[in-house]
Design a protein around this motif. Structure first.
Motif, mmCIF file in Angstrom:
data_model
loop_
_atom_site.group_PDB
_atom_site.id
_atom_site.type_symbol
_atom_site.label_atom_id
_atom_site.label_comp_id
_atom_site.label_asym_id
_atom_site.label_seq_id
_atom_site.Cartn_x
_atom_site.Cartn_y
_atom_site.Cartn_z
ATOM 1 N N GLY A 143 0.791 -1.219 0.000
ATOM 2 C CA GLY A 143 0.000 0.000 0.000
ATOM 3 C C GLY A 143 0.826 1.272 0.000
ATOM 4 O O GLY A 143 0.274 2.378 -0.084
ATOM 5 N N LEU A 144 2.151 1.136 0.095
ATOM 6 C CA LEU A 144 3.011 2.316 0.140
ATOM 7 C C LEU A 144 3.362 2.805 -1.265
ATOM 8 O O LEU A 144 3.376 2.024 -2.233
ATOM 9 N N SER A 145 3.698 4.078 -1.353
ATOM 10 C CA SER A 145 4.164 4.631 -2.625
ATOM 11 C C SER A 145 5.605 4.186 -2.875
ATOM 12 O O SER A 145 6.265 3.646 -1.973
ATOM 13 N N GLY A 146 6.095 4.440 -4.070
ATOM 14 C CA GLY A 146 7.471 4.055 -4.408
ATOM 15 C C GLY A 146 8.487 4.691 -3.495
ATOM 16 O O GLY A 146 9.443 4.049 -3.048
ATOM 17 N N GLU A 147 8.320 5.969 -3.200
ATOM 18 C CA GLU A 147 9.255 6.675 -2.328
ATOM 19 C C GLU A 147 9.194 6.129 -0.899
ATOM 20 O O GLU A 147 10.220 5.952 -0.239
ATOM 21 N N GLU A 148 7.967 5.838 -0.435
ATOM 22 C CA GLU A 148 7.808 5.301 0.925
ATOM 23 C C GLU A 148 8.431 3.910 1.023
ATOM 24 O O GLU A 148 9.056 3.562 2.030
ATOM 25 N N LYS A 149 8.248 3.116 -0.016
ATOM 26 C CA LYS A 149 8.850 1.781 -0.036
ATOM 27 C C LYS A 149 10.374 1.875 0.036
ATOM 28 O O LYS A 149 11.024 1.096 0.728
ATOM 29 N N LEU A 150 10.928 2.835 -0.679
ATOM 30 C CA LEU A 150 12.378 3.005 -0.695
ATOM 31 C C LEU A 150 12.900 3.345 0.704
ATOM 32 O O LEU A 150 13.916 2.800 1.138
ATOM 33 N N VAL A 151 12.189 4.220 1.417
ATOM 34 C CA VAL A 151 12.590 4.582 2.789
ATOM 35 C C VAL A 151 12.579 3.343 3.677
ATOM 36 O O VAL A 151 13.524 3.084 4.439
ATOM 37 N N LEU A 152 11.517 2.554 3.566
ATOM 38 C CA LEU A 152 11.393 1.359 4.400
ATOM 39 C C LEU A 152 12.450 0.320 4.036
ATOM 40 O O LEU A 152 13.036 -0.338 4.909
ATOM 41 N N GLU A 153 12.728 0.181 2.754
ATOM 42 C CA GLU A 153 13.764 -0.759 2.314
ATOM 43 C C GLU A 153 15.129 -0.378 2.871
ATOM 44 O O GLU A 153 15.906 -1.237 3.302
ATOM 45 N N LYS A 154 15.421 0.918 2.873
ATOM 46 C CA LYS A 154 16.695 1.393 3.417
ATOM 47 C C LYS A 154 16.796 1.115 4.913
ATOM 48 O O LYS A 154 17.861 0.740 5.421
ATOM 49 N N LEU A 155 15.673 1.292 5.627
ATOM 50 C CA LEU A 155 15.674 1.028 7.067
ATOM 51 C C LEU A 155 15.891 -0.461 7.344
ATOM 52 O O LEU A 155 16.668 -0.838 8.230
ATOM 53 N N ILE A 156 15.212 -1.300 6.580
ATOM 54 C CA ILE A 156 15.367 -2.750 6.743
ATOM 55 C C ILE A 156 16.818 -3.150 6.500
ATOM 56 O O ILE A 156 17.390 -3.960 7.237
ATOM 57 N N GLU A 157 17.412 -2.557 5.458
ATOM 58 C CA GLU A 157 18.814 -2.856 5.135
ATOM 59 C C GLU A 157 19.751 -2.366 6.237
ATOM 60 O O GLU A 157 20.661 -3.092 6.657
ATOM 61 N N LYS A 158 19.506 -1.162 6.749
ATOM 62 C CA LYS A 158 20.372 -0.587 7.774
ATOM 63 C C LYS A 158 20.281 -1.366 9.076
ATOM 64 O O LYS A 158 21.289 -1.632 9.734
ATOM 65 N N LYS A 159 19.057 -1.743 9.447
ATOM 66 C CA LYS A 159 18.854 -2.474 10.705
ATOM 67 C C LYS A 159 19.100 -3.975 10.554
ATOM 68 O O LYS A 159 19.046 -4.716 11.528
ATOM 69 N N GLU A 160 19.355 -4.405 9.329
ATOM 70 C CA GLU A 160 19.584 -5.819 9.027
ATOM 71 C C GLU A 160 18.421 -6.675 9.536
ATOM 72 O O GLU A 160 18.604 -7.737 10.134
ATOM 73 N N PHE A 161 17.214 -6.180 9.289
ATOM 74 C CA PHE A 161 16.011 -6.899 9.729
ATOM 75 C C PHE A 161 15.691 -8.008 8.741
ATOM 76 O O PHE A 161 15.477 -7.754 7.546
ATOM 77 N N THR A 162 15.659 -9.240 9.232
ATOM 78 C CA THR A 162 15.380 -10.400 8.376
ATOM 79 C C THR A 162 14.153 -11.178 8.831
ATOM 80 O O THR A 162 13.825 -12.208 8.257
ATOM 81 N N GLY A 163 13.474 -10.690 9.901
ATOM 82 C CA GLY A 163 12.353 -11.430 10.457
ATOM 83 C C GLY A 163 12.775 -12.388 11.554
ATOM 84 O O GLY A 163 11.985 -13.244 11.971
ATOM 85 N N LYS A 164 14.006 -12.256 12.026
ATOM 86 C CA LYS A 164 14.492 -13.124 13.090
ATOM 87 C C LYS A 164 13.639 -12.978 14.340
ATOM 88 O O LYS A 164 13.175 -11.888 14.677
ATOM 89 N N LYS A 165 13.420 -14.095 15.038
ATOM 90 C CA LYS A 165 12.583 -14.112 16.234
ATOM 91 C C LYS A 165 13.074 -13.093 17.263
ATOM 92 O O LYS A 165 14.274 -12.989 17.534
ATOM 93 N N GLY A 166 12.133 -12.328 17.826
ATOM 94 C CA GLY A 166 12.467 -11.376 18.877
ATOM 95 C C GLY A 166 12.910 -10.022 18.386
ATOM 96 O O GLY A 166 13.215 -9.140 19.183
ATOM 97 N N THR A 167 12.953 -9.815 17.060
ATOM 98 C CA THR A 167 13.378 -8.525 16.517
ATOM 99 C C THR A 167 12.174 -7.766 15.970
ATOM 100 O O THR A 167 11.128 -8.352 15.672
#
Length: 473
Positions: A30-54
């Motif tokens: 549901g996000l726009s292209g720019e919003e998706k890019l911001v979220l993708e950068k955050l996921i990459e920076k925080k190294e979020f992979t869906g690991k339990k407890g994160t």
């Protein structure tokens, strides 16, 4: 708080909460292209992979409104456990308010609904300076119809009822008021309630129970709940809850530090009441009778004493070694009654019975004694479904030597060794050949500090285990 299931959504929410399994982190469409890019950068920076407890959260201006995007890591889908789901959603939702969309992505709806209820629970009814609570409206996104919201709500409300009963002070919950509370719940949820007063208790020769209650100003009540959800069956299951609404220790007086929280000594009663409410509301196909011997253990000139020899409904005599080992005395009469007067085929007693179980198992695990392997195996499976831990303790015959008396049939304590075991086996002396389990919840029914998805005070643990136990019978 409002909860509803939605299959589609068009409005803009204050927060979007999305569970993610490890290795399956996808961006919200549901996000726009720019919003998706911001979220993708955050996921990459925080190294979020869906690991339990994160988890990660990101605030964005979405269609002109500041919104919070929250991703919850659940780890491996194959290894996911109930309590991990509830805890993950609880932590993510506890501080959120407003209109919130909650994703499901392969998670059981009932577990999410439970977490929503727990996240907003706070026993603050006696505070005069309550914090302003902002309204929360949860929309749970689902792709198909489900009754999970019903089961999740019933289980959560039953657990929170148990917490409330444990948290209430002893000047509010005492034998008579507890009996009135149960009568109201029976009328509301459809189970029969019968209350015995002191005269009837005496007529039944429940001498052990009455000895504990003797010195209290608040007189004892014997509470019976009957739920007959399977009229075509003659088999009846038995539940017994320890109902000490306050425990001073009697003449074996507790130190003040050990007495301040003794309003919680009716945790067993609260647990079986919560379980009965859940079972009757969900109309489980089973028959259950539940009893509670409700009383206070007080001091006074007529209190029972160390050294006294008392009788019991089962006919055995007991040397009172310590008046602070009172719970087992009330339970033996309750257990004997339910087996011989309600004709149950099996019985489970639930009690905040010993401090020794905390020494053995801490505050995360309920200690269990059983004389029947099939019963315990079924309980263990139910506990896994509920996400609540149980551990079986031995009841070898050698332990019986510890609570033998030289002048009566039994002593009400077995000394400092194997305290949880001897306390449970003392109750076992009165069950005969009936299949039986004893659950010592002294460590799990309440907590001094928040942990997991539990707040300070009553936890409501074992309500969901008992529900699943009877659901699968």
């Amino acid at each position: 708080m409002n909860i509803k299931l939605v299959k589609d959504f068009k409005k803009i929410y204050d927060a979007y909460v999305m569970p993610k399994f490890e290795g399956e982190v996808h961006i919200y469409e549901g996000l726009s292209g720019e919003e998706k890019l911001v979220l993708e950068k955050l996921i990459e920076k925080k190294e979020f992979t869906g690991k339990k407890g994160t988890s990660i959260s990101c605030k964005l201006i979405h269609k002109g409104k500041l919104v919070n995007i929250v991703y919850i890591g659940l780890g491996s889908k194959e290894e996911l456990r109930t309590y991990e789901v509830i805890e993950a959603f609880y932590k993510a939702l506890k501080e959120l308010d407003g209109d919130i969309l909650v994703g499901t992505q392969g998670v059981e709806i009932s577990q999410i609904v439970e977490a929503l209820h727990y996240a907003k629970y706070d026993f603050d009814k006696y505070k005069t300076d309550k914090k302003d609570k902002k309204e929360c409206n949860f929309d749970v996104f689902v792709e198909r119809e489900t009754d999970g919201i019903c089961e999740g709500t019933v289980l959560a409300e039953s657990v929170l009822l148990t917490r409330d009963l444990v948290n209430e002070p002893a000047n509010v919950i005492f034998p008579e008021s507890l009996a009135c509370e149960v009568e109201g719940l029976g009328k509301k949820y459809g189970f029969e309630v019968e209350i015995f007063d002191e005269g009837k208790i005496e007529e039944l020769k429940m001498e052990a129970f009455l000895s504990v209650a003797r010195a209290a100003e608040k007189r004892p009540k014997f509470i019976i709940m009957r739920y007959m959800g399977d009229p075509n069956s003659t088999e009846i299951n038995g539940l017994v809850g320890k109902g000490l609404t306050y425990d001073t220790g009697g003449l074996s007086l507790k130190p003040s530090a050990g007495m301040s929280n003794m309003k919680t000594d009716m945790g067993g009663a609260a647990t079986v009441i919560g379980a009965m409410c859940a079972i009757s509301r969900m109309k489980i196909k089973t028959n259950i009778v539940t009893v509670i011997a409700a009383c206070e253990n007080s001091i006074g000139g007529n209190a029972y004493r160390p050294g006294d020899i008392i009788g019991s409904m089962g006919g055995k005599t007991i040397e009172v070694d310590n008046t602070d080992a009172e719970g087992r005395l009330t339970l033996i009469d309750a257990v004997y009654y339910i087996i011989n007067h309600e004709n149950v085929k099996e019985v489970i007693d639930v009690a905040t019975l010993t401090g020794a179980v905390l020494v053995a198992l801490g505050m995360s695990t309920t200690g269990v004694l059983a004389n029947n392997d099939a019963m315990y195996n079924a309980l263990e499976e139910a506990s896994k479904t509920a996400g609540e831990r149980v551990w079986r303790l031995p009841n070898f015959p050698e332990y019986k030597e510890l609570y033998k008396s030289k002048i009566a049939d039994l002593k009400n304590t077995g000394g400092r060794f194997a305290g949880s075991i001897t306390a449970g086996m003392f109750i076992e002396e009165f069950v005969g050949e009936t299949p039986w389990m004893h659950l010592d919840i002294a460590g799990t029914s309440s907590t001094d500090a928040p942990y997991g998805y539990y707040t300070h005070g009553g936890t409501g643990q074992i309500v969901r285990t008992l529900y699943n136990y009877y659901l699968k019978k």
